[in-house]
Design a protein around this motif. Structure first.
Motif, PDB file in Angstrom:
ATOM      1  N   UNK A 185       0.823  -1.217   0.000  1.00  0.00           N
ATOM      2  CA  UNK A 185       0.000   0.000   0.000  1.00  0.00           C
ATOM      3  C   UNK A 185       0.855   1.265   0.000  1.00  0.00           C
ATOM      4  N   UNK A 186       2.102   1.133   0.404  1.00  0.00           N
ATOM      5  CA  UNK A 186       3.018   2.271   0.367  1.00  0.00           C
ATOM      6  C   UNK A 186       3.622   2.304  -1.029  1.00  0.00           C
ATOM      7  N   UNK A 187       2.915   2.964  -1.933  1.00  0.00           N
ATOM      8  CA  UNK A 187       3.274   2.901  -3.347  1.00  0.00           C
ATOM      9  C   UNK A 187       2.877   4.205  -4.028  1.00  0.00           C
ATOM     10  N   UNK A 188       3.597   4.546  -5.090  1.00  0.00           N
ATOM     11  CA  UNK A 188       3.250   5.751  -5.859  1.00  0.00           C
ATOM     12  C   UNK A 188       1.907   5.577  -6.563  1.00  0.00           C
ATOM     13  N   UNK A 189       1.442   4.348  -6.639  1.00  0.00           N
ATOM     14  CA  UNK A 189       0.177   4.092  -7.345  1.00  0.00           C
ATOM     15  C   UNK A 189      -1.030   4.129  -6.408  1.00  0.00           C
ATOM     16  N   UNK A 190      -0.798   4.250  -5.103  1.00  0.00           N
ATOM     17  CA  UNK A 190      -1.922   4.241  -4.190  1.00  0.00           C
ATOM     18  C   UNK A 190      -2.602   5.596  -4.123  1.00  0.00           C
ATOM     19  N   UNK A 191      -3.891   5.579  -3.852  1.00  0.00           N
ATOM     20  CA  UNK A 191      -4.641   6.819  -3.659  1.00  0.00           C
ATOM     21  C   UNK A 191      -5.124   6.924  -2.219  1.00  0.00           C
ATOM     22  N   UNK A 192      -4.419   6.219  -1.298  1.00  0.00           N
ATOM     23  CA  UNK A 192      -4.910   6.105   0.068  1.00  0.00           C
ATOM     24  C   UNK A 192      -4.304   7.105   1.039  1.00  0.00           C
ATOM     25  N   UNK A 193      -3.445   7.999   0.547  1.00  0.00           N
ATOM     26  CA  UNK A 193      -2.820   8.954   1.446  1.00  0.00           C
ATOM     27  C   UNK A 193      -3.861   9.952   1.964  1.00  0.00           C
ATOM     28  N   UNK A 194      -3.908  10.125   3.263  1.00  0.00           N
ATOM     29  CA  UNK A 194      -4.920  10.988   3.864  1.00  0.00           C
ATOM     30  C   UNK A 194      -4.397  12.317   4.362  1.00  0.00           C
ATOM     31  N   UNK A 195      -3.082  12.442   4.422  1.00  0.00           N
ATOM     32  CA  UNK A 195      -2.488  13.668   4.935  1.00  0.00           C
ATOM     33  C   UNK A 195      -1.633  14.307   3.844  1.00  0.00           C
ATOM     34  N   UNK A 196      -1.860  15.612   3.632  1.00  0.00           N
ATOM     35  CA  UNK A 196      -1.203  16.314   2.531  1.00  0.00           C
ATOM     36  C   UNK A 196      -0.673  17.669   2.983  1.00  0.00           C
ATOM     37  N   UNK A 197       0.430  18.060   2.388  1.00  0.00           N
ATOM     38  CA  UNK A 197       0.906  19.421   2.563  1.00  0.00           C
ATOM     39  C   UNK A 197       0.153  20.355   1.626  1.00  0.00           C
TER      40      UNK A 197
END
Length: 125
Positions: free
Chosen positions: A104-116
């Motif tokens: 899941x830790x991948x450049x292809x995932x859309x699961x990141x919830x925290x952003x700058x």
């Protein structure tokens, strides 16, 4: 609450270098995946590189050999060293994070919830 603040963007000529920084805070768990994404005008957001809690990295093909991600846990800072920059690297760059492991830790995932908030990088020819 995880907080991410990018710095270090700017304008550079093709072939030049820039280093982006992302100061992070607000979490105590060590199992966190961090990443850099970018979005050029009129294009979809693109995953650039990830780094997991063990230090394993994953790069998009478009930046392999030119960009390097690193993390300094003592300084709570994520870095993106960008060398041999091309005009097509021009984009808004975002630092991202979430508690993702394995595949899941991948450049292809859309699961990141925290952003700058994002920072502009402009490369001129």
């Amino acid at each position: 609450q995880v907080q991410l603040v990018e710095s270090g963007g700017g304008s550079v000529q093709a072939g030049g270098s820039l280093r982006l920084s992302c100061a992070f805070s607000g979490y105590t768990y060590t199992n966190i995946c961090m990443a850099w994404f970018r979005q050029a005008p009129g294009k979809e957001r693109e995953g650039v590189v990830t780094i997991d809690s063990g230090g394993s990295t994953g790069y998009a093909d478009s930046v392999k050999g030119r960009f390097t991600i690193s993390k300094d846990n003592a300084k709570n800072t994520l870095y993106l060293q960008m060398n041999s920059l091309k005009p097509e690297d021009t984009a808004m760059y975002y630092c991202a994070a979430d508690f993702l492991g394995g595949s899941y830790c991948s450049v292809k995932t859309s699961l990141f919830g925290y952003w700058g908030q994002g920072i502009q990088v402009t490369v001129s020819s």
